[in-house]
Write a protein that holds these residues in place. Structure first.
Motif, short mmCIF file in Angstrom:
data_model
loop_
_atom_site.label_atom_id
_atom_site.label_comp_id
_atom_site.label_asym_id
_atom_site.label_seq_id
_atom_site.Cartn_x
_atom_site.Cartn_y
_atom_site.Cartn_z
N ARG A 119 3.59 0.51 12.35
CA ARG A 119 4.04 0.68 10.97
C ARG A 119 4.23 2.16 10.67
O ARG A 119 3.46 3.02 11.13
CB ARG A 119 3.05 0.06 9.98
CG ARG A 119 2.90 -1.44 10.11
CD ARG A 119 1.97 -2.01 9.05
NE ARG A 119 2.59 -1.94 7.72
CZ ARG A 119 1.93 -2.24 6.60
NH1 ARG A 119 0.66 -2.58 6.64
NH2 ARG A 119 2.55 -2.17 5.44
N VAL A 120 5.25 2.44 9.88
CA VAL A 120 5.59 3.81 9.52
C VAL A 120 5.56 3.95 8.01
O VAL A 120 6.14 3.12 7.29
CB VAL A 120 6.99 4.20 10.06
CG1 VAL A 120 7.36 5.61 9.59
CG2 VAL A 120 7.03 4.10 11.57
N PHE A 121 4.88 4.99 7.54
CA PHE A 121 4.78 5.26 6.11
C PHE A 121 5.35 6.64 5.85
O PHE A 121 4.94 7.61 6.50
CB PHE A 121 3.32 5.20 5.63
CG PHE A 121 2.68 3.85 5.83
CD1 PHE A 121 2.67 2.91 4.82
CD2 PHE A 121 2.10 3.52 7.05
CE1 PHE A 121 2.09 1.68 5.01
CE2 PHE A 121 1.51 2.29 7.25
CZ PHE A 121 1.51 1.36 6.22
N GLU A 122 6.31 6.72 4.94
CA GLU A 122 6.99 7.99 4.66
C GLU A 122 6.78 8.40 3.21
O GLU A 122 6.62 7.57 2.33
CB GLU A 122 8.48 7.88 4.98
CG GLU A 122 8.76 7.61 6.45
CD GLU A 122 10.24 7.55 6.76
OE1 GLU A 122 10.65 8.13 7.77
OE2 GLU A 122 10.98 6.91 5.97
N ASN A 123 6.81 9.71 3.00
CA ASN A 123 6.62 10.24 1.65
C ASN A 123 7.49 11.48 1.46
O ASN A 123 7.77 12.22 2.41
CB ASN A 123 5.15 10.60 1.41
CG ASN A 123 4.84 10.80 -0.05
OD1 ASN A 123 5.11 9.95 -0.87
ND2 ASN A 123 4.25 11.94 -0.38
N ASP A 124 7.91 11.70 0.22
CA ASP A 124 8.76 12.84 -0.12
C ASP A 124 8.25 13.39 -1.45
O ASP A 124 8.30 12.71 -2.48
CB ASP A 124 10.21 12.37 -0.25
CG ASP A 124 11.17 13.48 -0.67
OD1 ASP A 124 10.72 14.58 -1.02
OD2 ASP A 124 12.40 13.23 -0.65
N ILE A 125 7.71 14.61 -1.40
CA ILE A 125 7.24 15.24 -2.63
C ILE A 125 7.83 16.64 -2.73
O ILE A 125 8.18 17.25 -1.72
CB ILE A 125 5.70 15.31 -2.70
CG1 ILE A 125 5.14 16.13 -1.52
CG2 ILE A 125 5.08 13.93 -2.75
CD1 ILE A 125 3.67 16.40 -1.64
N VAL A 126 7.94 17.13 -3.95
CA VAL A 126 8.42 18.49 -4.19
C VAL A 126 7.23 19.43 -4.24
O VAL A 126 6.24 19.17 -4.94
CB VAL A 126 9.22 18.56 -5.50
CG1 VAL A 126 9.64 20.01 -5.79
CG2 VAL A 126 10.45 17.66 -5.43
N MET A 144 0.84 -1.19 0.00
CA MET A 144 0.00 0.00 0.00
C MET A 144 0.87 1.24 0.00
O MET A 144 1.86 1.31 0.73
CB MET A 144 -0.92 0.01 1.21
CG MET A 144 -1.99 -1.06 1.21
SD MET A 144 -3.09 -0.87 2.64
CE MET A 144 -4.16 -2.28 2.40
N GLY A 145 0.50 2.27 -0.77
CA GLY A 145 1.26 3.50 -0.83
C GLY A 145 0.93 4.43 0.32
O GLY A 145 -0.01 4.20 1.10
N PHE A 146 1.70 5.51 0.39
CA PHE A 146 1.54 6.46 1.49
C PHE A 146 0.14 7.05 1.52
O PHE A 146 -0.53 7.07 2.56
CB PHE A 146 2.59 7.57 1.36
CG PHE A 146 2.44 8.64 2.40
CD1 PHE A 146 2.95 8.46 3.67
CD2 PHE A 146 1.78 9.82 2.10
CE1 PHE A 146 2.81 9.45 4.64
CE2 PHE A 146 1.63 10.81 3.07
CZ PHE A 146 2.14 10.61 4.33
N TYR A 147 -0.34 7.56 0.39
CA TYR A 147 -1.63 8.23 0.38
C TYR A 147 -2.79 7.24 0.55
O TYR A 147 -3.83 7.60 1.08
CB TYR A 147 -1.79 9.06 -0.88
CG TYR A 147 -1.01 10.35 -0.81
CD1 TYR A 147 -1.46 11.41 -0.04
CD2 TYR A 147 0.22 10.48 -1.45
CE1 TYR A 147 -0.74 12.59 0.07
CE2 TYR A 147 0.95 11.65 -1.35
CZ TYR A 147 0.48 12.69 -0.59
OH TYR A 147 1.21 13.85 -0.47
N HIS A 148 -2.57 6.00 0.13
CA HIS A 148 -3.59 4.98 0.38
C HIS A 148 -3.74 4.79 1.88
O HIS A 148 -4.86 4.73 2.40
CB HIS A 148 -3.20 3.67 -0.30
CG HIS A 148 -4.21 2.58 -0.12
ND1 HIS A 148 -5.18 2.30 -1.04
CD2 HIS A 148 -4.42 1.72 0.92
CE1 HIS A 148 -5.94 1.31 -0.60
NE2 HIS A 148 -5.49 0.94 0.58
N GLU A 149 -2.62 4.69 2.59
CA GLU A 149 -2.67 4.51 4.04
C GLU A 149 -3.20 5.77 4.72
O GLU A 149 -4.03 5.68 5.65
CB GLU A 149 -1.27 4.18 4.57
CG GLU A 149 -1.24 3.72 6.01
CD GLU A 149 -1.92 2.39 6.24
OE1 GLU A 149 -2.42 2.17 7.36
OE2 GLU A 149 -1.95 1.57 5.30
#
Length: 239
Positions: free
Chosen positions: A186-193, A1-6
């Motif tokens: 559980r840890v979900f991380e994301n990096d966007i510009v 599962m992706g970050f935004y899904h979670e």
């Protein structure tokens, strides 16, 4: 599962509806009957803007957010949801005409460049009636850049912790987020510009898009925008 899904599963909890924000927005929208809500997320705000005689078209580009909204919120036939992005406004809803539009939640700065921002504002102007109203909100990047702010306040609920950081890399602003689910660890991380638009740019782009009157606020209490101290940049834009 992706970050935004979670994140979508906890979105309403992490970004709980702010009563002052809703009061401010509802006051601005008084008497408006055809609303376009751009970047509606899981619809937690959209459903509160429903009113007798008002038709709402709410769009968001993220499939998980749209699906979560469908599962969590019940709306009558006055609200129409579509999975579309900001870039789609020009072609997807051009045949319609609205008397008001919203783009809240710091959504605009997720666009890739200033040309796309200009196109988006122009598209919003095109789908609004001559007396149309556009409400747009972003974080006050004048202050963030000047003070070199590296972190936003941590958001914590019974179920999750949500952390947010800014980091500059080669003249790009990266927005780093970390979602920790307490029950599982559980840890979900994301990096966007992000595109850190300053107030002068926003005003210029809005005026060039045909909004002749832009009134600025720095918070939802109705205080005037101050580039040095305000948390928000809120534009109330009229054609």
């Amino acid at each position: 599962m992706g970050f935004y899904h979670e994140l979508s599963a906890y979105y309403d909890e992490v970004f709980a509806v702010n009563t002052a924000e809703m009061s401010f927005i509802k006051t601005q929208l008084a008497g408006r009957e055809r609303l376009l809500d751009v970047g509606c997320g899981t619809w937690n705000k959209t459903v509160l803007l429903a009113a007798p005689g008002r038709s709402i078209t709410a769009i968001d580009s993220d499939e998980a957010m749209v699906r979560e909204g469908m599962e969590k919120h019940t709306a009558d036939g006055s609200i129409h949801y579509r999975q579309l992005g900001m870039e789609d406004v020009g072609w997807a809803v051009r045949a319609e005409e609205f008397d008001s539009a919203l783009c809240l939640g710091n959504t605009v700065v997720h666009l890739p460049d200033t040309d796309t921002v200009k196109e988006f504002f122009t598209s919003v102007g095109q789908v609004l009636s001559d007396a149309g109203l556009f409400i747009v909100q972003i974080v006050n990047y004048d202050r963030i850049i000047r003070e070199n702010i590296k972190e936003l306040p941590r958001l914590e609920t019974e179920n999750v912790a949500f952390e947010r950081f800014y980091q500059w890399r080669q003249d790009e602003m990266h927005f780093l987020t970390r979602l920790t689910v307490k029950a599982s660890g559980r840890v979900f991380e994301n990096d966007i510009v992000l595109l850190p638009l300053k107030s002068g740019e926003m005003i210029s782009f809005l005026c060039n898009a045909g909004f002749s009157k832009v009134e600025l606020f720095g918070n939802y209490a109705g205080d005037a925008y101050d580039p040095d101290t305000s948390f928000h940049f809120i534009g109330i834009c009229r054609k």
